[in-house]
Design a protein around this motif. Structure first.
Motif, PDB file in Angstrom:
ATOM      1  N   LEU A  79      -1.703   7.693   1.818  1.00 49.55           N
ATOM      2  CA  LEU A  79      -2.467   6.591   1.241  1.00 49.55           C
ATOM      3  C   LEU A  79      -2.249   5.298   2.019  1.00 49.55           C
ATOM      4  CD1 LEU A  79      -2.048   7.248  -2.582  1.00 49.55           C
ATOM      5  CD2 LEU A  79      -4.051   7.690  -1.155  1.00 49.55           C
ATOM      6  N   ARG A  80      -1.041   5.102   2.504  1.00 51.25           N
ATOM      7  CA  ARG A  80      -0.779   3.911   3.323  1.00 51.25           C
ATOM      8  C   ARG A  80      -1.619   3.947   4.598  1.00 51.25           C
ATOM      9  NH1 ARG A  80       1.153  -0.970   2.421  1.00 51.25           N
ATOM     10  NH2 ARG A  80       2.860  -0.117   1.170  1.00 51.25           N
ATOM     11  N   ILE A  81      -1.709   5.115   5.237  1.00 49.21           N
ATOM     12  CA  ILE A  81      -2.555   5.247   6.428  1.00 49.21           C
ATOM     13  C   ILE A  81      -4.009   4.958   6.072  1.00 49.21           C
ATOM     14  CG2 ILE A  81      -3.466   6.903   8.109  1.00 49.21           C
ATOM     15  CD1 ILE A  81      -0.704   8.297   7.993  1.00 49.21           C
ATOM     16  N   MET A  82      -4.467   5.523   4.948  1.00 44.14           N
ATOM     17  CA  MET A  82      -5.860   5.351   4.510  1.00 44.14           C
ATOM     18  C   MET A  82      -6.215   3.891   4.272  1.00 44.14           C
ATOM     19  SD  MET A  82      -7.570   6.653   0.963  1.00 44.14           S
ATOM     20  CE  MET A  82      -7.162   5.068   0.157  1.00 44.14           C
ATOM     21  N   MET A  83      -5.262   3.113   3.772  1.00 42.26           N
ATOM     22  CA  MET A  83      -5.536   1.724   3.423  1.00 42.26           C
ATOM     23  C   MET A  83      -5.261   0.751   4.568  1.00 42.26           C
ATOM     24  SD  MET A  83      -3.966   1.580  -0.445  1.00 42.26           S
ATOM     25  CE  MET A  83      -4.602   2.629  -1.763  1.00 42.26           C
ATOM     26  N   ALA A  84      -4.293   1.061   5.416  1.00 40.28           N
ATOM     27  CA  ALA A  84      -3.835   0.078   6.402  1.00 40.28           C
ATOM     28  C   ALA A  84      -4.236   0.397   7.835  1.00 40.28           C
ATOM     29  CB  ALA A  84      -2.313  -0.062   6.325  1.00 40.28           C
ATOM     30  N   PHE A  92     -16.207   6.588  11.343  1.00 41.89           N
ATOM     31  CA  PHE A  92     -15.660   6.495   9.992  1.00 41.89           C
ATOM     32  C   PHE A  92     -15.104   5.094   9.740  1.00 41.89           C
ATOM     33  CE2 PHE A  92     -14.296  11.222  10.523  1.00 41.89           C
ATOM     34  CZ  PHE A  92     -15.627  11.605  10.492  1.00 41.89           C
ATOM     35  N   PHE A  93     -14.862   4.781   8.475  1.00 39.60           N
ATOM     36  CA  PHE A  93     -14.258   3.499   8.119  1.00 39.60           C
ATOM     37  C   PHE A  93     -13.574   3.640   6.761  1.00 39.60           C
ATOM     38  CE2 PHE A  93     -18.317   3.419   6.015  1.00 39.60           C
ATOM     39  CZ  PHE A  93     -18.083   2.775   4.817  1.00 39.60           C
ATOM     40  N   THR A  94     -12.822   2.625   6.388  1.00 43.81           N
ATOM     41  CA  THR A  94     -12.225   2.552   5.064  1.00 43.81           C
ATOM     42  C   THR A  94     -12.491   1.167   4.485  1.00 43.81           C
ATOM     43  OG1 THR A  94     -10.199   2.800   3.755  1.00 43.81           O
ATOM     44  CG2 THR A  94      -9.954   1.844   5.957  1.00 43.81           C
ATOM     45  N   PRO A  95     -12.899   1.075   3.224  1.00 48.87           N
ATOM     46  CA  PRO A  95     -13.103  -0.236   2.606  1.00 48.87           C
ATOM     47  C   PRO A  95     -11.826  -0.801   1.991  1.00 48.87           C
ATOM     48  CG  PRO A  95     -13.868   1.467   1.131  1.00 48.87           C
ATOM     49  CD  PRO A  95     -13.404   2.162   2.372  1.00 48.87           C
ATOM     50  N   TRP A  96     -10.732  -0.023   2.038  1.00 48.75           N
ATOM     51  CA  TRP A  96      -9.476  -0.474   1.446  1.00 48.75           C
ATOM     52  C   TRP A  96      -8.792  -1.500   2.333  1.00 48.75           C
ATOM     53  CZ3 TRP A  96      -7.904   1.142  -3.379  1.00 48.75           C
ATOM     54  CH2 TRP A  96      -8.608   2.225  -3.931  1.00 48.75           C
ATOM     55  N   GLN A  97      -7.960  -2.334   1.713  1.00 47.42           N
ATOM     56  CA  GLN A  97      -7.140  -3.295   2.442  1.00 47.42           C
ATOM     57  C   GLN A  97      -5.667  -2.914   2.291  1.00 47.42           C
ATOM     58  OE1 GLN A  97      -8.710  -5.830   4.200  1.00 47.42           O
ATOM     59  NE2 GLN A  97     -10.564  -4.778   3.537  1.00 47.42           N
ATOM     60  N   ARG A 118      -3.161  -5.129  -6.489  1.00 45.89           N
ATOM     61  CA  ARG A 118      -4.590  -5.452  -6.557  1.00 45.89           C
ATOM     62  C   ARG A 118      -5.172  -5.954  -5.242  1.00 45.89           C
ATOM     63  NH1 ARG A 118      -6.252  -8.612 -10.893  1.00 45.89           N
ATOM     64  NH2 ARG A 118      -4.574  -7.690 -12.108  1.00 45.89           N
ATOM     65  N   ASP A 119      -4.319  -6.371  -4.302  1.00 48.60           N
ATOM     66  CA  ASP A 119      -4.847  -6.850  -3.030  1.00 48.60           C
ATOM     67  C   ASP A 119      -5.494  -5.736  -2.203  1.00 48.60           C
ATOM     68  OD1 ASP A 119      -2.352  -5.702  -2.727  1.00 48.60           O
ATOM     69  OD2 ASP A 119      -1.647  -7.129  -1.226  1.00 48.60           O
ATOM     70  N   ALA A 120      -5.252  -4.473  -2.571  1.00 46.28           N
ATOM     71  CA  ALA A 120      -5.877  -3.357  -1.868  1.00 46.28           C
ATOM     72  C   ALA A 120      -7.389  -3.313  -2.090  1.00 46.28           C
ATOM     73  CB  ALA A 120      -5.262  -2.037  -2.312  1.00 46.28           C
ATOM     74  N   PHE A 121      -7.859  -4.008  -3.135  1.00 39.39           N
ATOM     75  CA  PHE A 121      -9.273  -3.936  -3.532  1.00 39.39           C
ATOM     76  C   PHE A 121     -10.079  -5.142  -3.043  1.00 39.39           C
ATOM     77  CE2 PHE A 121      -6.667  -1.628  -6.545  1.00 39.39           C
ATOM     78  CZ  PHE A 121      -7.333  -0.428  -6.707  1.00 39.39           C
ATOM     79  N   ASN A 122      -9.574  -5.857  -2.058  1.00 46.16           N
ATOM     80  CA  ASN A 122     -10.235  -7.095  -1.618  1.00 46.16           C
ATOM     81  C   ASN A 122     -11.409  -6.823  -0.688  1.00 46.16           C
ATOM     82  OD1 ASN A 122      -8.490  -8.665  -3.094  1.00 46.16           O
ATOM     83  ND2 ASN A 122      -7.107  -9.106  -1.372  1.00 46.16           N
ATOM     84  N   SER A 123     -12.366  -6.033  -1.171  1.00 46.80           N
ATOM     85  CA  SER A 123     -13.614  -5.788  -0.453  1.00 46.80           C
ATOM     86  C   SER A 123     -14.754  -5.873  -1.454  1.00 46.80           C
ATOM     87  CB  SER A 123     -13.612  -4.407   0.209  1.00 46.80           C
ATOM     88  OG  SER A 123     -12.632  -4.326   1.224  1.00 46.80           O
TER      89      SER A 123
END
Length: 290
Positions: A79-84, A92-97, A118-123
């Protein structure tokens, strides 16, 4: 006995925040959640991570395997890889922060709990893309748990997402969290290439290509294009192959081609019942032979 992870936290190390991506618009699909097949146990140095990508007018979830080191919590790591991190495939892309905090645990009833800040959702996402982002997390968490042997891939597994320890958070302002969620099979890509991964360097000679499809009864059309050195790619080889597996079910496919040194692109697509290539299922990879 089923392995159980204790809740383990990860705090951001102050690295740079990934560049924000403006995702393509996606409509909200009303298909019910379903228990899509889980990954089987893989080598301990690889971990599956899901990303979002566009195929023609459709937006799907796609999987990559990423190299990892150490013996940390594989679900948290994925999940850390997916978000960061950024995906290997440029499509491909990820909308996570990148989150300030992230922790995961697995209960004895095959429920993964993800607690993220909650900062992971800043998109800013529309409803359809928010739905895909949440399923991206669900797919990645369940894939990492299954491939690392922490849960039985033959059993149903669900994911509960908490935000700063609380339920009822509206993810990206669109999706209410806190209830158990399963994989939604309607959002995963119909087809993707497993090997080679994006930008891999391969030895000259016989190159083998592997992939998976959601429908083994449909043939897979493949095409190899060669870079001519000025940015254009010319068609080099084409063919079709059949996937293994029960008709209408998930399957895997492979084919080979003898290639000289150079830069290439491989493209795969499902062939529909009328014999036409379905461009909305196309997946591509860039690779080198050297």
């Amino acid at each position: 006995m089923l392995a159980v992870l204790l809740l383990t936290g990860c705090i951001a190390n102050g690295g740079s925040t990934p560049e924000s991506t403006s995702p393509p618009a996606a409509s909200l699909q009303e298909a019910p959640a379903s228990n899509a097949p889980l990954e089987t146990t893989q080598a301990s140095t690889k971990i599956p991570v899901y990303w979002i990508g566009r195929s023609k007018d459709e937006v799907y979830l796609y999987r990559e395997f990423r190299d990892i080191s150490g013996d940390g919590n594989p679900v948290t790591t994925a999940l850390r890889i997916m978000m960061a991190d950024k995906p290997l495939d440029h499509d491909f892309f990820t909308p996570w922060q990148e989150p300030g905090s992230l922790a995961t645990s697995i209960s004895g009833k095959n429920v993964i709990t993800v607690d993220v800040s909650r900062d992971a959702f800043n998109s800013n996402l529309d409803a359809g893309m928010a739905q895909r982002a949440i399923q991206q997390l669900v797919y990645t968490a369940t894939a990492a748990a299954s491939s690392s042997g922490l849960i039985n891939s033959g059993q149903q597994i669900q994911v509960v997402i908490l935000v700063d320890g609380h339920t009822d958070f509206m993810a990206f302002g669109q999706v209410r969290l806190g209830q158990p969620m399963s994989r939604d099979a309607s959002l995963v890509a119909p087809l993707w290439i497993i090997d080679p991964q994006e930008d891999n360097a391969l030895p000259p000679g016989a190159v083998k290509f592997n992939g998976r499809t959601t429908n083994s009864s449909l043939p897979v059309a493949w095409q190899i294009l060669q870079d001519n050195g000025n940015g254009d790619r010319a068609n080099l080889l084409t063919g079709q192959t059949k996937a293994s597996g029960e008709a209408g079910q998930l399957g895997v496919f492979s084919f080979s081609a003898t290639l000289n040194p150079g830069k290439y692109e491989v493209r795969v697509s499902q062939v529909d019942a009328s014999g036409q290539t379905d461009e909305s299922t196309t997946d591509t990879r860039l690779f080198r032979v050297q």
